[in-house]
Every structure is written in structure tokens, then in C-alpha cells.
Design an enzyme around this catalytic site. Structure first.
Site, PDB file in Angstrom:
ATOM      1  N   ASN A  80     -11.175  -2.548  -5.184  1.00 42.17           N
ATOM      2  CA  ASN A  80     -10.405  -1.610  -6.016  1.00 42.17           C
ATOM      3  C   ASN A  80     -11.074  -1.294  -7.362  1.00 42.17           C
ATOM      4  OD1 ASN A  80      -7.159  -2.832  -4.871  1.00 42.17           O
ATOM      5  ND2 ASN A  80      -8.325  -1.074  -4.157  1.00 42.17           N
ATOM      6  N   ASP A  94       0.825  -1.216   0.000  1.00 40.53           N
ATOM      7  CA  ASP A  94       0.000   0.000   0.000  1.00 40.53           C
ATOM      8  C   ASP A  94       0.861   1.269   0.000  1.00 40.53           C
ATOM      9  OD1 ASP A  94      -2.352   1.402  -0.024  1.00 40.53           O
ATOM     10  OD2 ASP A  94      -2.763   1.162   2.105  1.00 40.53           O
TER      11      ASP A  94
HETATM   12  C1  LIG Z   1       2.846  -7.665 -11.738  1.00 35.40           C
HETATM   13  C2  LIG Z   1       2.336  -7.203 -10.434  1.00 35.40           C
HETATM   14  C3  LIG Z   1       1.591  -8.174  -9.624  1.00 35.40           C
HETATM   15  C4  LIG Z   1       2.571  -5.924 -10.064  1.00 35.40           C
HETATM   16  C5  LIG Z   1       2.163  -5.323  -8.788  1.00 35.40           C
HETATM   17  C6  LIG Z   1       1.937  -3.838  -8.931  1.00 35.40           C
HETATM   18  C7  LIG Z   1       1.418  -3.275  -7.642  1.00 35.40           C
HETATM   19  C8  LIG Z   1       2.425  -2.863  -6.649  1.00 35.40           C
HETATM   20  C9  LIG Z   1       0.061  -3.237  -7.430  1.00 35.40           C
HETATM   21  C10 LIG Z   1      -0.588  -2.735  -6.204  1.00 35.40           C
HETATM   22  C11 LIG Z   1      -1.792  -1.889  -6.565  1.00 35.40           C
HETATM   23  C12 LIG Z   1      -2.419  -1.177  -5.418  1.00 35.40           C
HETATM   24  C13 LIG Z   1      -3.873  -0.986  -5.496  1.00 35.40           C
HETATM   25  C14 LIG Z   1      -1.664  -0.705  -4.384  1.00 35.40           C
HETATM   26  C15 LIG Z   1      -2.156   0.040  -3.228  1.00 35.40           C
HETATM   27  O1  LIG Z   1      -1.639   1.368  -3.233  1.00 35.40           O
HETATM   28  P1  LIG Z   1      -2.681   2.569  -3.308  1.00 35.40           P
HETATM   29  O2  LIG Z   1      -2.975   2.841  -4.736  1.00 35.40           O
HETATM   30  O3  LIG Z   1      -3.853   2.235  -2.467  1.00 35.40           O
HETATM   31  O4  LIG Z   1      -1.892   3.770  -2.670  1.00 35.40           O
HETATM   32  P2  LIG Z   1      -2.523   4.886  -1.700  1.00 35.40           P
HETATM   33  O5  LIG Z   1      -3.086   4.186  -0.527  1.00 35.40           O
HETATM   34  O6  LIG Z   1      -1.363   5.762  -1.355  1.00 35.40           O
HETATM   35  O7  LIG Z   1      -3.575   5.599  -2.510  1.00 35.40           O
HETATM   36  C1  LIG Z   2      -2.954  -3.196  -1.705  1.00 30.46           C
HETATM   37  C2  LIG Z   2      -4.103  -3.518  -2.218  1.00 30.46           C
HETATM   38  C3  LIG Z   2      -4.148  -4.120  -3.521  1.00 30.46           C
HETATM   39  C4  LIG Z   2      -5.411  -3.348  -1.565  1.00 30.46           C
HETATM   40  C5  LIG Z   2      -5.385  -2.727  -0.194  1.00 30.46           C
HETATM   41  O1  LIG Z   2      -5.088  -1.371  -0.272  1.00 30.46           O
HETATM   42  P1  LIG Z   2      -6.252  -0.267  -0.387  1.00 30.46           P
HETATM   43  O2  LIG Z   2      -5.565   1.029  -0.514  1.00 30.46           O
HETATM   44  O3  LIG Z   2      -7.212  -0.627  -1.440  1.00 30.46           O
HETATM   45  O4  LIG Z   2      -6.982  -0.397   1.020  1.00 30.46           O
HETATM   46  P2  LIG Z   2      -7.829   0.683   1.846  1.00 30.46           P
HETATM   47  O5  LIG Z   2      -6.875   1.734   2.326  1.00 30.46           O
HETATM   48  O6  LIG Z   2      -8.858   1.254   0.927  1.00 30.46           O
HETATM   49  O7  LIG Z   2      -8.405  -0.091   2.982  1.00 30.46           O
HETATM   50 MG   LIG Z   3      -4.161   2.439  -0.482  1.00 30.71          MG
END
Ligand SMILES: CC(C)=CCC/C(C)=C/CC/C(C)=C/COP(=O)(O)OP(=O)(O)O
Ligand SMILES: C=C(C)CCOP(=O)(O)OP(=O)(O)O
Ligand SMILES: [Mg+2]
Length: 248
Positions: free
Chosen positions: A76, A28
Site C-alpha cells: 500500500n 477492502d
Molecule cells: C484505526 C484503524 C486500524 C483503522 C482502520 C481504517 C481502515 C478501514 C483501513 C483500511 C485501509 C485500506 C487500504 C483499505 C482497503 O480499501 P481500498 O482503499 O483498497 O478500497 P478499493 O479497493 O475500493 O480501492
Molecule cells: C485491506 C488492505 C489493507 C490491503 C488489501 O487490499 P488492497 O486493495 O491493497 O489489495 P489489492 O486489491 O491491491 O490486492
Molecule cells: Mg482495495
């Protein structure tokens, strides 16, 4: 795989016999990492994919046999369309790009989640990579894609109910061991350690059944900045924990 965050040898202060057998990671903080740099959120995901590659190398070098990562949750889909589309093509592109190396590096890849709802071209790439690496035993990488812990439990209940309805199973035969066999993760042990980056103190619907007794390590570090020293710290903290499983 290139040498990145990982030295080949296990750091001297970690005990090989007490390493987790299975590490799960909620990757995350990609969006915040990008925002902090004035970049579009997708740049955080792109960088996050490279960090995953390096963590996989590290686990393999240090002798951790299973790594499970949360790549896309059932929730997501609620993100902007452009971000969802980018993630789907990132997964597909990375699988295509990395397959040869995964085969050479003895990585067995598998996917958990409701895969039928993913774009067809991604499903095809998933099938190709799973099939090409099925006999590899160096490390098992499980990628949770369109995964939700509640959805997984519900689909298991439905499958079990069907067996009962067809007279193939007695309700009295349903126990924890049987239930586990209906989960996506039937053939992998429960995670010993969960790492969540970006400081959030929640499970976000990840491996709800499997993590009943996992040790939890949360770091403020955002996933794109997660590196070898942070992983070392997580393992070191894990080795100091006393796992009692309800006993004294
Ligand atoms: C090939 C392969 C499996 C690659 C993996 C790529 C990868 C790291 C995917 C995770 C996507 C994701 C929703 C992350 C959460 O960060 P966020 O978007 O929620 O970040 P935020 O909380 O700061 O908004
Ligand atoms: C890392 C992945 C793929 C899902 C969890 O992260 P999110 O960012 O979606 O989770 P919340 O903060 O919304 O709980
Ligand atoms: Mg996140």
C-alpha cells in the site's frame, strides 16, 4: 464503544460452541465506496474505521476472542502520497481517541508488521496503546500495519538463520511449531475464518502462513457498508462448513 451494528446477544441460529476462535478481515472497498458517492477515497477509510469499531464490539459481545484486521499492506506504500499520509494520521488519531474506551472495554490491542518503517509519532501511539492494554483479556484485536505475509516469512527465516549461525539452534530442530514462534502472530491461534469484503478473490499477501486452513468468506459488500447482518451471514456460512483438515 457505542452500540452500532451489534445486538448484545448472539443470534439464536448461531451456536456459541462453534463460533470461530479467531476471525481475520481484509477490509477492502473503501475507495470504491467513496467513489460511488462522489467523495474522495479518504472518506471511505474514515467510514471504514467506524465500521471496524462496530465489528470489534460485535465480536466481543458474541464471544469471539480474537479479531485480526488488515489495515495497511507492504504494497500500500505504492498509493498516492496524500492517501498514505491520511491513513497514517487516521491510525494515529483513532488510537489516541479510542484508547480510554479500549482500556475500559477490556480490549487487548497488538500490531503486526514492519512497525519500524511507520512514522515515529504513530509508533509512539502504537507503543502507548499496546502497553496500556497488555493485561486486558476481553478480546484481542490485532492490527496488521505495514504487514506483508512474504515479508513476515522472510524475517522469520532470517531470525532462525541467525540462531543457527550462532550455534544456538540445529537445522534439525526447525519444524512448523518452531517456525510459528518466529512469526509476528506467535502467540495467537491461526484464523478460523477469513472475511474479505468488496468481492476480490485473493489474499493480497495477508497471513499467508497462518491461513493454510482458514475458511474463506467473500462478500460483494464494500467495507464501509459491512454491518451486523453481513457478519451474521458470514458466521452462519462458517458454521455450515465441513472442516476436514485433509482428513475424510
Ligand atoms: C484505526 C484503524 C486500524 C483503522 C482502520 C481504517 C481502515 C478501514 C483501513 C483500511 C485501509 C485500506 C487500504 C483499505 C482497503 O480499501 P481500498 O482503499 O483498497 O478500497 P478499493 O479497493 O475500493 O480501492
Ligand atoms: C485491506 C488492505 C489493507 C490491503 C488489501 O487490499 P488492497 O486493495 O491493497 O489489495 P489489492 O486489491 O491491491 O490486492
Ligand atoms: Mg482495495
Amino acid at each position: 464503544m457505542t452500540q452500532g451494528i451489534c445486538l448484545e446477544k448472539l443470534p439464536a441460529d448461531l451456536e456459541q460452541e462453534r463460533l470461530p476462535r479467531h476471525v481475520a478481515v481484509i477490509m477492502d472497498g473503501n475507495g470504491r465506496w467513496a467513489r460511488d458517492k462522489g467523495l474522495p477515497r479518504i472518506m471511505g477509510h474514515r467510514r471504514g474505521a467506524s465500521v471496524l469499531k462496530e465489528l470489534l464490539r460485535c465480536c466481543k459481545d458474541w464471544g469471539i476472542p480474537a479479531l485480526t484486521v488488515y489495515a495497511f499492506s507492504t504494497e500500500n506504500w505504492g498509493r498516492p502520497e496524500g492517501e498514505v499520509d491520511f491513513l497514517m494520521s487516521l491510525f494515529e488519531g483513532k488510537l489516541r481517541e479510542e484508547l480510554r474506551e479500549m482500556v475500559a472495554e477490556d480490549v487487548q490491542i497488538q500490531f503486526v508488521g514492519n512497525l519500524q518503517a511507520l512514522p515515529k509519532s504513530l509508533q509512539a501511539e502504537i507503543e502507548r496503546s499496546v502497553s496500556a492494554t497488555q493485561h486486558n483479556r476481553g478480546i484481542r484485536l490485532t492490527v496488521a500495519t505495514n504487514y506483508g505475509g512474504r515479508q513476515e516469512i522472510v524475517q522469520a527465516c532470517r531470525a532462525i538463520a541467525t540462531q543457527v549461525q550462532e550455534g544456538k539452534l540445529q537445522p534439525s530442530e526447525i519444524d512448523e511449531t518452531l517456525f510459528k514462534r518466529y512469526l509476528y502472530t506467535a502467540d495467537v491461534c491461526d484464523p478460523d475464518l477469513l472475511i474479505r469484503t468488496s468481492g476480490e478473490m485473493r489474499l493480497s499477501n495477508f497471513l499467508l502462513w497462518q491461513m493454510a486452513y482458514s475458511e474463506i468468506y467473500i462478500t460483494e459488500t464494500l467495507w464501509p457498508d459491512f454491518d451486523r447482518s453481513e457478519f451474521h451471514r458470514a458466521l452462519s456460512t462458517y458454521q455450515k462448513r465441513s472442516r476436514r483438515f485433509g482428513k475424510v
